[in-house]
Write an enzyme that holds these catalytic residues in place. Structure first.
Site, PDB file in Angstrom:
ATOM      1  N   ASP A  80       0.399  -1.478  -0.107  1.00 37.82           N
ATOM      2  CA  ASP A  80       0.085  -0.123   0.146  1.00 37.82           C
ATOM      3  C   ASP A  80       0.845   1.781   0.170  1.00 37.82           C
ATOM      4  O   ASP A  80       0.511   2.541  -0.135  1.00 37.82           O
ATOM      5  CB  ASP A  80      -0.974   0.240   1.520  1.00 37.82           C
ATOM      6  CG  ASP A  80      -2.225  -0.795   1.023  1.00 37.82           C
ATOM      7  OD1 ASP A  80      -2.179  -1.970   0.064  1.00 37.82           O
ATOM      8  OD2 ASP A  80      -1.833  -1.861   2.181  1.00 37.82           O
ATOM      9  N   THR A 123     -12.787  -9.427  -5.984  1.00 40.81           N
ATOM     10  CA  THR A 123     -11.600  -8.911  -6.007  1.00 40.81           C
ATOM     11  C   THR A 123     -11.784  -7.458  -6.136  1.00 40.81           C
ATOM     12  O   THR A 123     -12.240  -6.613  -7.031  1.00 40.81           O
ATOM     13  CB  THR A 123     -10.138  -9.207  -6.702  1.00 40.81           C
ATOM     14  OG1 THR A 123      -9.349  -8.997  -6.281  1.00 40.81           O
ATOM     15  CG2 THR A 123     -10.978  -9.417  -8.549  1.00 40.81           C
ATOM     16  N   ARG A 128      -5.513  -9.526  -9.747  1.00 40.65           N
ATOM     17  CA  ARG A 128      -6.089 -10.140  -9.733  1.00 40.65           C
ATOM     18  C   ARG A 128      -7.185 -10.789 -10.790  1.00 40.65           C
ATOM     19  O   ARG A 128      -7.581 -11.869 -10.814  1.00 40.65           O
ATOM     20  CB  ARG A 128      -6.377 -10.411  -8.264  1.00 40.65           C
ATOM     21  CG  ARG A 128      -5.798 -10.311  -7.093  1.00 40.65           C
ATOM     22  CD  ARG A 128      -6.296 -10.223  -6.123  1.00 40.65           C
ATOM     23  NE  ARG A 128      -4.914 -10.728  -4.734  1.00 40.65           N
ATOM     24  CZ  ARG A 128      -5.339  -9.585  -3.456  1.00 40.65           C
ATOM     25  NH1 ARG A 128      -6.274  -8.959  -3.500  1.00 40.65           N
ATOM     26  NH2 ARG A 128      -4.020  -9.877  -2.722  1.00 40.65           N
ATOM     27  N   ARG A 145     -14.729  -4.585  -1.918  1.00 32.92           N
ATOM     28  CA  ARG A 145     -14.022  -3.958  -0.337  1.00 32.92           C
ATOM     29  C   ARG A 145     -14.537  -4.619   0.896  1.00 32.92           C
ATOM     30  O   ARG A 145     -15.567  -5.506   1.055  1.00 32.92           O
ATOM     31  CB  ARG A 145     -14.752  -2.521  -0.641  1.00 32.92           C
ATOM     32  CG  ARG A 145     -14.300  -2.105  -1.993  1.00 32.92           C
ATOM     33  CD  ARG A 145     -12.580  -1.353  -1.675  1.00 32.92           C
ATOM     34  NE  ARG A 145     -11.598  -1.191  -1.104  1.00 32.92           N
ATOM     35  CZ  ARG A 145     -12.081   0.189  -0.842  1.00 32.92           C
ATOM     36  NH1 ARG A 145     -12.151   1.112  -1.726  1.00 32.92           N
ATOM     37  NH2 ARG A 145     -11.899   0.368   0.186  1.00 32.92           N
TER      38      ARG A 145
END
Length: 311
Positions: A80, A123, A128, A145
């Site tokens: 992140d 996803t 992905r 999410r």
């Protein structure tokens, strides 16, 4: 000595921050650590990640607290963290990395290769999503999410037939759920996946020295190679790029995969170099990717995302 630690308030973030605090306490038993949970844009914006035109949506507010001195250091999922930090901040420590692969979790314990045609697979990652579609063009990939446990629960609630997420998250949360590991050879992970980044102020040598006590040298070098590659080709949530560096003895191999919007075209590059020169290895892989047309793939992805955002 007391340290204030900044982190997101998500279950995974708190779990891995508590792990970091536990490891630091083992070597600094006289120190005290206080967790300060900080809300980020990624926590309040529920849109699919690729539609948010901002880097560092899960770390910016936390790192701002480090920069202002409100907290002494911050703990992040390394994937992140943008390849370029704000001035005055450094990744002070990278502890030993967890497993880097993704896993497939389904309602009936099917694997990605055996799940029923037309299944809905969740996803939040373009990387992905495109890899799922390349392997199974007959399934539907749907954005998802939420915390890891929330995403798993959505399978039980029949919103999704399956989800794909990182094995590291399950391990750090101690979640006991049946899953099928996805091989990194066929399902390339995100750069930095499975690793933790601890960010501190560059001029805070005392804190940095304390944090280095739980640094893992090989994990640091592998991450530096992956981040150098990611920075060189400017990958991110809007351009799905998989990268995985693996070191052994004095050598390191960096394997990278990039995909077209429709998933029909892919570029794979794998190079081996000296372990002590991770940034050079990352750049060399980036140069070969460019020679094979990765810039065109990246442009097409960004144009497609802009088109999705307009509709």
């Amino acid at each position: 000595m007391k340290y204030v630690v900044g982190a997101r308030g998500s279950q995974l973030s708190v779990a891995q921050t508590n792990w970091v605090i536990s490891e630091l306490t083992k070597i600094h038993p006289d120190s005290e650590f206080e967790l300060n949970k900080i809300t980020t844009k990624g926590d309040t914006d529920s849109r699919p990640l690729f539609t948010i035109d901002q880097k560092g949506i899960f770390e910016k507010e936390v790192d701002r607290a480090v920069a202002t001195g409100d907290v002494d250091f911050a703990v992040h999922s390394l994937k992140d963290v943008p390849s370029q930090l704000d001035d005055g901040l450094v990744i002070a420590c990278i502890p030993k990395r967890e497993k880097v692969n993704d896993v497939f979790i389904s309602l009936d314990n099917s694997a990605l290769t055996t799940i029923k045609s037309g299944a809905i697979i969740g996803t939040s990652s373009l990387r992905r999503a495109v890899q799922i579609s390349r392997i199974r063009s007959d399934v539907t990939v749907k954005p998802i999410r939420g915390n890891v446990e929330t995403r798993i629960r959505k399978i039980s609630d029949s919103d999704y037939d399956a989800i794909v997420l990182a094995q590291a998250g399950l391990s750090r949360l101690g979640i006991d759920v049946q899953y099928t590991p996805l091989s990194t050879d066929e399902f390339s992970p995100s750069p930095g996946q499975g690793a933790i980044a601890i960010v501190a102020r560059e001029d805070d040598s005392k804190t940095i020295s304390m944090l280095r006590g739980i640094e893992d040298a090989d994990s640091r070098l592998e991450i530096e190679a992956e981040r150098a590659l990611s920075d060189f080709v400017d990958s991110g949530c809007r351009f799905p790029l998989g990268a995985y560096a693996k070191s052994s003895d004095s050598q390191m191999t960096l394997t990278v995969s990039a995909f077209s919007v429709d998933g029909k075209k892919s570029i794979q590059v794998s190079k081996t170099g000296k372990k002590e020169n991770p940034e050079s290895l990352g750049k060399n892989v980036g140069l070969e990717l460019q020679s094979k047309g990765v810039n065109d793939l990246a442009l097409n992805w960004r144009e497609k995302v802009e088109e999705w955002n307009r509709t």
